[in-house]
Write a protein that holds these residues in place. Sequence first.
Motif, PDB file in Angstrom:
ATOM      1  N   ILE A 225      -9.181 -35.840-132.390  1.00  0.00           N
ATOM      2  CA  ILE A 225      -9.137 -34.400-132.127  1.00  0.00           C
ATOM      3  C   ILE A 225     -10.005 -33.627-133.118  1.00  0.00           C
ATOM      4  CG2 ILE A 225      -7.088 -34.004-133.553  1.00  0.00           C
ATOM      5  CD1 ILE A 225      -7.914 -32.330-130.176  1.00  0.00           C
ATOM      6  N   LYS A 226     -10.204 -34.188-134.321  1.00  0.00           N
ATOM      7  CA  LYS A 226     -11.016 -33.482-135.321  1.00  0.00           C
ATOM      8  C   LYS A 226     -12.469 -33.357-134.881  1.00  0.00           C
ATOM      9  CE  LYS A 226     -11.641 -37.791-137.886  1.00  0.00           C
ATOM     10  NZ  LYS A 226     -11.363 -38.491-139.166  1.00  0.00           N
ATOM     11  N   TYR A 227     -12.921 -34.242-133.977  1.00  0.00           N
ATOM     12  CA  TYR A 227     -14.308 -34.151-133.501  1.00  0.00           C
ATOM     13  C   TYR A 227     -14.494 -33.023-132.489  1.00  0.00           C
ATOM     14  CZ  TYR A 227     -14.354 -38.893-135.429  1.00  0.00           C
ATOM     15  OH  TYR A 227     -14.235 -39.975-136.251  1.00  0.00           O
ATOM     16  N   ARG A 228     -13.381 -32.458-131.998  1.00  0.00           N
ATOM     17  CA  ARG A 228     -13.463 -31.444-130.947  1.00  0.00           C
ATOM     18  C   ARG A 228     -12.914 -30.100-131.423  1.00  0.00           C
ATOM     19  NH1 ARG A 228     -14.024 -32.983-125.811  1.00  0.00           N
ATOM     20  NH2 ARG A 228     -14.582 -30.771-125.663  1.00  0.00           N
ATOM     21  N   GLN A 229     -13.091 -29.790-132.709  1.00  0.00           N
ATOM     22  CA  GLN A 229     -12.557 -28.545-133.254  1.00  0.00           C
ATOM     23  C   GLN A 229     -13.618 -27.601-133.792  1.00  0.00           C
ATOM     24  OE1 GLN A 229      -9.289 -27.168-133.332  1.00  0.00           O
ATOM     25  NE2 GLN A 229      -9.406 -28.665-131.713  1.00  0.00           N
ATOM     26  N   SER A 259     -21.883 -23.639-122.478  1.00  0.00           N
ATOM     27  CA  SER A 259     -21.207 -23.897-123.746  1.00  0.00           C
ATOM     28  C   SER A 259     -20.390 -25.178-123.675  1.00  0.00           C
ATOM     29  CB  SER A 259     -20.310 -22.716-124.108  1.00  0.00           C
ATOM     30  OG  SER A 259     -19.518 -23.006-125.226  1.00  0.00           O
ATOM     31  N   ARG A 260     -19.765 -25.423-122.538  1.00  0.00           N
ATOM     32  CA  ARG A 260     -18.999 -26.664-122.358  1.00  0.00           C
ATOM     33  C   ARG A 260     -19.905 -27.871-122.513  1.00  0.00           C
ATOM     34  NH1 ARG A 260     -18.788 -30.044-118.051  1.00  0.00           N
ATOM     35  NH2 ARG A 260     -16.916 -31.372-117.854  1.00  0.00           N
ATOM     36  N   GLU A 261     -21.066 -27.850-121.856  1.00  0.00           N
ATOM     37  CA  GLU A 261     -21.978 -28.989-121.931  1.00  0.00           C
ATOM     38  C   GLU A 261     -22.468 -29.214-123.366  1.00  0.00           C
ATOM     39  OE1 GLU A 261     -26.053 -30.655-119.778  1.00  0.00           O
ATOM     40  OE2 GLU A 261     -25.529 -28.542-119.626  1.00  0.00           O
ATOM     41  N   GLU A 262     -22.832 -28.142-124.049  1.00  0.00           N
ATOM     42  CA  GLU A 262     -23.337 -28.279-125.417  1.00  0.00           C
ATOM     43  C   GLU A 262     -22.253 -28.783-126.363  1.00  0.00           C
ATOM     44  OE1 GLU A 262     -24.736 -24.370-126.227  1.00  0.00           O
ATOM     45  OE2 GLU A 262     -26.540 -24.559-124.947  1.00  0.00           O
ATOM     46  N   ALA A 267     -20.171 -33.632-129.553  1.00  0.00           N
ATOM     47  CA  ALA A 267     -19.163 -34.599-129.990  1.00  0.00           C
ATOM     48  C   ALA A 267     -19.739 -36.002-130.055  1.00  0.00           C
ATOM     49  CB  ALA A 267     -17.964 -34.552-129.046  1.00  0.00           C
ATOM     50  N   TRP A 268     -20.652 -36.328-129.153  1.00  0.00           N
ATOM     51  CA  TRP A 268     -21.233 -37.669-129.135  1.00  0.00           C
ATOM     52  C   TRP A 268     -22.140 -37.922-130.339  1.00  0.00           C
ATOM     53  CZ3 TRP A 268     -19.805 -41.674-126.285  1.00  0.00           C
ATOM     54  CH2 TRP A 268     -19.059 -41.427-125.134  1.00  0.00           C
ATOM     55  N   ARG A 269     -22.572 -36.882-131.013  1.00  0.00           N
ATOM     56  CA  ARG A 269     -23.415 -37.055-132.194  1.00  0.00           C
ATOM     57  C   ARG A 269     -22.593 -37.241-133.471  1.00  0.00           C
ATOM     58  NH1 ARG A 269     -26.395 -33.044-129.234  1.00  0.00           N
ATOM     59  NH2 ARG A 269     -25.481 -31.324-130.447  1.00  0.00           N
ATOM     60  N   LYS A 270     -21.278 -37.213-133.341  1.00  0.00           N
ATOM     61  CA  LYS A 270     -20.403 -37.383-134.502  1.00  0.00           C
ATOM     62  C   LYS A 270     -19.902 -38.817-134.573  1.00  0.00           C
ATOM     63  CE  LYS A 270     -18.942 -32.559-134.161  1.00  0.00           C
ATOM     64  NZ  LYS A 270     -17.829 -31.628-133.905  1.00  0.00           N
ATOM     65  N   ARG A 271     -20.048 -39.393-135.728  1.00  0.00           N
ATOM     66  CA  ARG A 271     -19.648 -40.787-135.913  1.00  0.00           C
ATOM     67  C   ARG A 271     -18.141 -40.943-135.700  1.00  0.00           C
ATOM     68  NH1 ARG A 271     -19.865 -44.162-141.588  1.00  0.00           N
ATOM     69  NH2 ARG A 271     -19.240 -46.189-140.732  1.00  0.00           N
TER      70      ARG A 271
END
Length: 310
Positions: A225-229, A259-262, A267-271
């Motif tokens: 969840i931390k990747y989506r905050q 904004s949703r797409e971006e 999120a995919w760029r976060k390890r």
Amino acid sequence: MAPRLCSISASARRLLGGPGLRAGDFVAAASARFYSKDNEGSWFRSLFVHKVDPRKDAHSTLLSKKETSNLYKIQFHNVKPECLDAYNSLTEAVLPKLHLDEDYPCSLVGNWNTWYGEQDQAVHLWRFSGGYPALMECMNKLKNNKEYLEFRKERSQMLLSRRNQMLLEFSFWNEPQPRAGPNIYELRTYKLKVPPSHQIPVHLPSSLLQPGTMIEWGNNWARAIKYRQENQEAVGGFFSQIGELYVVHHLWAYKDLQSREETRNAAWRKRGWDENVYYTGACLFRGTSQVCGGHLPGAEEARPCADRLI
């Protein structure tokens, strides 16, 4: 051929003719919540099978919040296409009154119409402060609420079908709160695989049997969840208790579809995000996404859905 119109009875017009509600009435006090900060694993670990320890506790005990006893009800109403506007007007005239009535231990978290997904559908999310006793108290009081009974009778003429689920919220998500808008809201619904310990029809393929799927899902999302905050897009996360079981709902808010797409691409760029997708994908039987707009009379900040729903 002339378009069909949904007629409104005299009783419905009386319900719609009541006094309006003030915008500020819908703003609730929000309490601060924090997300878990578990260490993220490496991508290499995702190449191996992740085993889940057998648990004897109920999902509701392991995954839901301990400091609150909130129970949620989500309603899906499939409305006759020609009646959608009349349905929205009717619900806006009646449901907020229950939300504001202190005699009812419930609050209306959100009202939405599906824009993309299942068409001509209304979604309502209720919170019962006090769990099942609060739910039963509301049900018993509504049996004697003449205005609500009249509303249900009128509403029944506008519906094709309806269903609901009782939900608990995941411990690692924020409690849904009113937010500044306008926004769009995405409801992502996941049907998880069924643990083999449950008695199920013998014709169900073995590929749908997965040990500990709900626990596995919760454990991974507690870390993910931390990747989506970054943009505060997480509104709420829930799992079913009554109705269709092994169902998870994630509710997200975005400024618009771009904004949703971006936000999702970021999120995919976060390890660590790819690892969460890998593990939770193994638990998944099927999933759906619907983008909603919300409409509740009142202040813009009191809308937990898009431009036209809460």
